[in-house]
Design an enzyme around this catalytic site. Structure first.
Site, PDB file in Angstrom:
ATOM      1  N   ARG A 228       0.862  -1.183   0.000  1.00 55.77           N
ATOM      2  CA  ARG A 228       0.000   0.000   0.000  1.00 55.77           C
ATOM      3  C   ARG A 228       0.900   1.236   0.000  1.00 55.77           C
ATOM      4  NH1 ARG A 228      -3.598  -2.554  -1.631  1.00 55.77           N
ATOM      5  NH2 ARG A 228      -5.548  -3.140  -0.614  1.00 55.77           N
ATOM      6  N   HIS A 276      -1.274   0.602  -9.791  1.00 61.04           N
ATOM      7  CA  HIS A 276      -2.006  -0.327  -8.913  1.00 61.04           C
ATOM      8  C   HIS A 276      -2.556  -1.535  -9.684  1.00 61.04           C
ATOM      9  CE1 HIS A 276      -4.117  -0.544  -4.776  1.00 61.04           C
ATOM     10  NE2 HIS A 276      -3.969  -1.759  -5.280  1.00 61.04           N
TER      11      HIS A 276
HETATM   12  P1  NAP Z   1      -1.831 -11.805   4.397  1.00 59.15           P
HETATM   13  O1  NAP Z   1      -2.015 -13.190   3.863  1.00 59.15           O
HETATM   14  O2  NAP Z   1      -2.715 -11.333   5.482  1.00 59.15           O
HETATM   15  O3  NAP Z   1      -0.302 -11.680   4.838  1.00 59.15           O
HETATM   16  C1  NAP Z   1       0.157 -10.590   5.559  1.00 59.15           C
HETATM   17  C2  NAP Z   1       1.571 -10.870   6.024  1.00 59.15           C
HETATM   18  O4  NAP Z   1       2.062  -9.690   6.686  1.00 59.15           O
HETATM   19  C3  NAP Z   1       1.651 -12.002   7.039  1.00 59.15           C
HETATM   20  O5  NAP Z   1       2.820 -12.758   6.834  1.00 59.15           O
HETATM   21  C4  NAP Z   1       1.705 -11.257   8.379  1.00 59.15           C
HETATM   22  O6  NAP Z   1       2.379 -11.942   9.409  1.00 59.15           O
HETATM   23  C5  NAP Z   1       2.534 -10.051   7.981  1.00 59.15           C
HETATM   24  N1  NAP Z   1       2.332  -8.957   8.941  1.00 59.15           N
HETATM   25  C6  NAP Z   1       1.193  -8.307   9.257  1.00 59.15           C
HETATM   26  N2  NAP Z   1       1.421  -7.366  10.202  1.00 59.15           N
HETATM   27  C7  NAP Z   1       2.730  -7.438  10.482  1.00 59.15           C
HETATM   28  C8  NAP Z   1       3.584  -6.744  11.378  1.00 59.15           C
HETATM   29  N3  NAP Z   1       3.113  -5.775  12.184  1.00 59.15           N
HETATM   30  N4  NAP Z   1       4.891  -7.087  11.426  1.00 59.15           N
HETATM   31  C9  NAP Z   1       5.373  -8.072  10.633  1.00 59.15           C
HETATM   32  N5  NAP Z   1       4.621  -8.782   9.756  1.00 59.15           N
HETATM   33  C10 NAP Z   1       3.321  -8.457   9.688  1.00 59.15           C
HETATM   34  O7  NAP Z   1      -1.962 -10.737   3.214  1.00 59.15           O
HETATM   35  P2  NAP Z   1      -1.776 -10.978   1.647  1.00 59.15           P
HETATM   36  O8  NAP Z   1      -2.984 -11.618   1.064  1.00 59.15           O
HETATM   37  O9  NAP Z   1      -0.454 -11.618   1.425  1.00 59.15           O
HETATM   38  O10 NAP Z   1      -1.758  -9.465   1.121  1.00 59.15           O
HETATM   39  C11 NAP Z   1      -0.783  -8.542   1.576  1.00 59.15           C
HETATM   40  C12 NAP Z   1      -1.134  -7.132   1.123  1.00 59.15           C
HETATM   41  O11 NAP Z   1      -0.867  -6.973  -0.284  1.00 59.15           O
HETATM   42  C13 NAP Z   1      -2.612  -6.746   1.229  1.00 59.15           C
HETATM   43  O12 NAP Z   1      -2.965  -6.407   2.553  1.00 59.15           O
HETATM   44  C14 NAP Z   1      -2.689  -5.549   0.280  1.00 59.15           C
HETATM   45  O13 NAP Z   1      -2.372  -4.380   0.999  1.00 59.15           O
HETATM   46  C15 NAP Z   1      -1.584  -5.835  -0.751  1.00 59.15           C
HETATM   47  N6  NAP Z   1      -2.147  -6.145  -2.081  1.00 59.15           N
HETATM   48  C16 NAP Z   1      -1.812  -5.346  -3.139  1.00 59.15           C
HETATM   49  C17 NAP Z   1      -2.299  -5.629  -4.415  1.00 59.15           C
HETATM   50  C18 NAP Z   1      -1.890  -4.815  -5.601  1.00 59.15           C
HETATM   51  O14 NAP Z   1      -2.388  -5.035  -6.712  1.00 59.15           O
HETATM   52  N7  NAP Z   1      -0.979  -3.885  -5.457  1.00 59.15           N
HETATM   53  C19 NAP Z   1      -3.149  -6.732  -4.617  1.00 59.15           C
HETATM   54  C20 NAP Z   1      -3.489  -7.523  -3.516  1.00 59.15           C
HETATM   55  C21 NAP Z   1      -2.980  -7.212  -2.252  1.00 59.15           C
HETATM   56  P3  NAP Z   1       1.823 -13.343  10.002  1.00 59.15           P
HETATM   57  O15 NAP Z   1       2.071 -14.343   8.891  1.00 59.15           O
HETATM   58  O16 NAP Z   1       2.649 -13.578  11.173  1.00 59.15           O
HETATM   59  O17 NAP Z   1       0.357 -13.125  10.263  1.00 59.15           O
END
Ligand code: NAP
Length: 313
Positions: A228, A276
């Site tokens: 983000r 994006h």
């Molecule tokens: P996810 O499965 O919820 O994974 C989030 C990861 O971040 C997990 O490994 C989590 O740790 C870690 N995390 C969260 N808070 C943290 C902290 N305070 N310190 C350290 N690690 C932390 O999410 P996802 O599906 O992979 O998606 C990630 C993000 O990508 C989304 O939230 C969105 O913002 C972004 N995104 C962007 C696009 C785009 O087109 N640009 C598309 C889709 C998503 P744990 O494993 O320990 O829980």
């Protein structure tokens, strides 16, 4: 499954396509497209992406909110989101592979020294000295090892990059160096040549890529941000780019989207702006997953992607 009344926030052509696909997939439910709904108190579920301020008004029986995106930061910040509803996000839903491609592209760009080669081309200079770095000693670090971070890490490792990941909880990921906690982050940063952000945007991760973090990366490190825009302190990143501490950046997300015309990222020689599109939502995957989540929720179950509202993801 019991009949349910669902309100969908719909705008633009792509969203009309999603609405149509949802209506085909869920014929047993009644789906209204906001703002056309003649009985708002009957609505039990909402399917949304960035709903307007008044969207939740009068939805007194709302139980479930399903986001048509992986990130839910915009929903958790919505002043109208009721406290007692289940919030469910998309997990992968066809995004993981395009996201992994985006990250791999960034790693290749940095490892093949494309920023320097583009500048040399601009000056018509034959820089035979700009030998690419060797992939198997070019370490890529990921902030976030969730659905998308893990898929990107695997794609990088399959392409011979050494990979490190940092997340909140400890993990055992085959072939990947894993770190957790503040001390783990400090340990990882000096070892990586490219840093990828695939964290959710939460209170804890807001502005994480700031001057302090950038200073802990080795000179010439490259930034890849498809997370983000608010993960990055854009002023600090520009300063690090202009002082040549950071060699370049591949950015998909920004504080303000669309990126304003006057923003220095547009014209910075070492910044690649992507609008994006790193991990676009696949309508068919999203609709399948939403249908599955609704079925689980209506049986009082917990679908994949159920958001922990305390943690913010
Ligand atoms: P996810 O499965 O919820 O994974 C989030 C990861 O971040 C997990 O490994 C989590 O740790 C870690 N995390 C969260 N808070 C943290 C902290 N305070 N310190 C350290 N690690 C932390 O999410 P996802 O599906 O992979 O998606 C990630 C993000 O990508 C989304 O939230 C969105 O913002 C972004 N995104 C962007 C696009 C785009 O087109 N640009 C598309 C889709 C998503 P744990 O494993 O320990 O829980």
């Amino acid at each position: 499954m019991m009949h349910m009344r669902i309100l969908y926030y719909c705008h633009g052509d792509k969203d009309r396509k999603t609405l149509h696909a949802l209506q085909q997939k869920l014929p047993e439910h009644h789906i209204d497209a906001w703002p056309d709904c003649d009985n708002r108190p009957e609505v039990e579920a909402a399917i949304v992406w960035q709903p307007p301020a008044e969207f939740f008004d009068d939805l007194i029986n709302l139980k479930h909110v399903l986001s048509i995106a992986a990130g839910v930061d915009h929903l958790l910040d919505h002043p109208g989101l009721p406290d007692n509803v289940d919030l469910v996000r998309l997990t992968d839903a066809g995004m993981a592979q395009p996201m992994a491609e985006f990250v791999l592209y960034g790693a290749l760009h940095a490892q093949r020294r494309m920023c320097e080669l583009r500048q040399a081309q601009g000056a018509k200079q034959w820089r035979h000295d700009l030998t690419p770095y060797i992939a198997d000693s070019f370490r890529v670090g990921l902030l976030g090892a969730g659905e998308l971070g893990h898929a990107a890490a695997k794609r990088l490792a399959d392409n011979h990059y050494p990979v490190s990941c940092w997340s909140r909880s400890k993990k055992l990921l085959p072939g990947i160096q894993h770190y957790a906690g503040a001390a783990g982050l400090d340990e990882m940063l000096p070892t990586v040549q490219a840093l990828v952000c695939l964290l959710p945007l939460t209170r804890e991760t807001h502005g994480i890529i700031n001057a302090s973090l950038l200073s802990k990366l080795p000179k010439n490190a490259f930034i890849i941000n498809p997370g983000r825009g608010d993960h990055v302190d854009e002023t600090a990143l520009l300063e690090a780019l202009n002082s040549n501490h950071i060699s370049g950046a591949l950015l998909d997300v920004f504080h303000e989207e669309p990126l304003p015309e006057s923003h220095p990222f547009w014209t910075h020689p070492n910044v690649i702006v992507s609008p994006h599109l790193a991990g676009p939502t696949s309508v068919s995957h999203a609709v399948d997953q939403i249908a599955e989540s609704l079925a689980i929720l209506s049986n009082d179950g917990k679908p994949a992607g159920l958001v922990n509202r305390q943690l913010g993801y």
